[in-house]
Write a protein that holds these residues in place. Structure first.
Motif, mmCIF file in Angstrom:
data_model
loop_
_atom_site.group_PDB
_atom_site.id
_atom_site.type_symbol
_atom_site.label_atom_id
_atom_site.label_comp_id
_atom_site.label_asym_id
_atom_site.label_seq_id
_atom_site.Cartn_x
_atom_site.Cartn_y
_atom_site.Cartn_z
ATOM 1 N N GLU A 147 -15.469 -57.924 40.433
ATOM 2 C CA GLU A 147 -14.805 -56.654 40.772
ATOM 3 C C GLU A 147 -14.396 -56.563 42.238
ATOM 4 O O GLU A 147 -13.886 -55.550 42.693
ATOM 5 N N ALA A 165 -12.074 -57.786 45.251
ATOM 6 C CA ALA A 165 -10.848 -58.537 45.573
ATOM 7 C C ALA A 165 -10.986 -59.191 46.935
ATOM 8 O O ALA A 165 -11.592 -58.634 47.841
ATOM 9 N N THR A 166 -10.465 -60.398 47.087
ATOM 10 C CA THR A 166 -10.471 -61.055 48.391
ATOM 11 C C THR A 166 -9.042 -61.467 48.723
ATOM 12 O O THR A 166 -8.129 -61.330 47.900
ATOM 13 N N ARG A 199 -8.152 -63.934 45.941
ATOM 14 C CA ARG A 199 -8.379 -63.713 44.515
ATOM 15 C C ARG A 199 -8.350 -62.216 44.231
ATOM 16 O O ARG A 199 -8.985 -61.440 44.945
ATOM 17 N N PRO A 200 -7.600 -61.791 43.200
ATOM 18 C CA PRO A 200 -7.616 -60.364 42.874
ATOM 19 C C PRO A 200 -8.914 -60.004 42.152
ATOM 20 O O PRO A 200 -9.608 -60.877 41.638
ATOM 21 N N ALA A 201 -9.206 -58.714 42.144
ATOM 22 C CA ALA A 201 -10.380 -58.273 41.380
ATOM 23 C C ALA A 201 -10.046 -58.360 39.896
ATOM 24 O O ALA A 201 -8.896 -58.181 39.488
ATOM 25 N N SER A 233 -11.299 -56.699 36.277
ATOM 26 C CA SER A 233 -12.179 -55.609 35.875
ATOM 27 C C SER A 233 -13.184 -56.066 34.828
ATOM 28 O O SER A 233 -14.343 -55.698 34.863
#
Ligand code: SAH
Length: 257
Positions: free
Chosen positions: A241, A243-244, A247-249, A251
């Protein structure tokens, strides 16, 4: 040019690639014989002049190195672990500054990293400790009063103690007075990464007894803190969950399979 090179904590393949190359090219090596693995010297050229600084004073070390450098020789000063910790390199660098001789430093793997590897420990666990205090008991070299073990113990952060294996009674007293309980996890790591490495898990209250039973009086690190045995929070960085930049979060939780 003189290179100060970190030899690593013990195992001869834990020197950096850069450090190994510098050793191979050196015309003179002055190594800290008390803790540097002599097998590292097998990398040196046949005609390389080698001195063990355990038998030398600062003046003698510097005279050897300055003379060799003035003759155009490549000189390596080989220190145990990483030279920035209890390495006495500053006085050598200042000496070289006064002599107008250039030098560089090649980092090494410190023994506190070797000890973490031996313990398979992470010094910084979320919700447990996010700091590592690297210190020592006062010996012949005094420790400033404001850096007493007692005052550091009050933080209950992970603590790694160098040069203190002969002073475990006093160390334990300081740790307890600072606020650690007797059952705080602790460890003694003897000769981390050497073939005769020993790891002894114990508690603050049993440090002295553990060292005595195992005949450990030197070349060991004392690690203290709940990171050795505690629940912790999983990292945010690798949480689905979270995000960096890379890399997206996501769900939904992804099943391992
Ligand atoms: N610069 C070195 C430390 C030199 S002080 C480094 O970065 O590791 C010397 C002290 O370091 C020893 O008294 C001991 O406390 C520790 N030490 C060095 N090598 C060690 C090893 N392989 N295992 C455990 N402790 C070590």
């Amino acid at each position: 040019m003189i290179w100060f090179v970190g030899a690593g904590p013990g195992a001869e393949d834990l020197i950096t690639v850069r450090g190994q190359k510098l050793l191979q090219e050196a015309d003179m090596v002055v190594y800290a014989g008390s803790l540097v693995n002599p097998k590292l010297l097998a990398n040196c050229k046949k005609n390389c002049e080698i001195h063990n600084s355990a038998y030398l004073t600062l003046e003698q070390v510097m005279n050897f190195m300055v003379k060799a450098e003035r003759q155009g020789k490549r000189v390596v000063r080989l220190h145990t672990g990483d030279a920035s910790l209890y390495g006495a390199i500053k006085e050598q660098m200042d000496w070289l500054d006064r002599e107008n001789i250039a030098y560089e430093v090649c980092p090494g793997v410190s023994s506190f990293c070797g000890a973490a590897a031996a313990l398979k420990a992470e010094y910084t666990l979320p919700d447990v400790s996010q700091s590592v205090i690297i210190t020592r008991m006062a010996g012949r070299t005094p420790v400033p009063e404001r850096e007493s073990i007692r005052s550091f113990a009050a933080h209950r952060a992970t603590m790694v103690l160098f040069l203190s294996t002969g002073l475990l009674k006093e160390l334990t007293r300081e740790l307890l007075m600072g606020g650690y309980s007797k059952d705080t996890p602790a460890a003694i790591v003897y000769r981390a990464t050497w073939p005769d490495e020993e790891v002894h898990l114990c508690h603050v209250g049993t440090l002295e007894e553990t060292a005595r039973k195992n005949n450990i009086t030197k070349t060991a690190l004392i690690v203290v803190g709940d990171i050795l045995d505690s629940d912790y929070r999983r990292s945010d960085l690798y949480h689905p969950e979270f995000a960096t930049e890379f890399r997206p979060a996501v769900s939904e939780h992804i099943d391992k399979g």
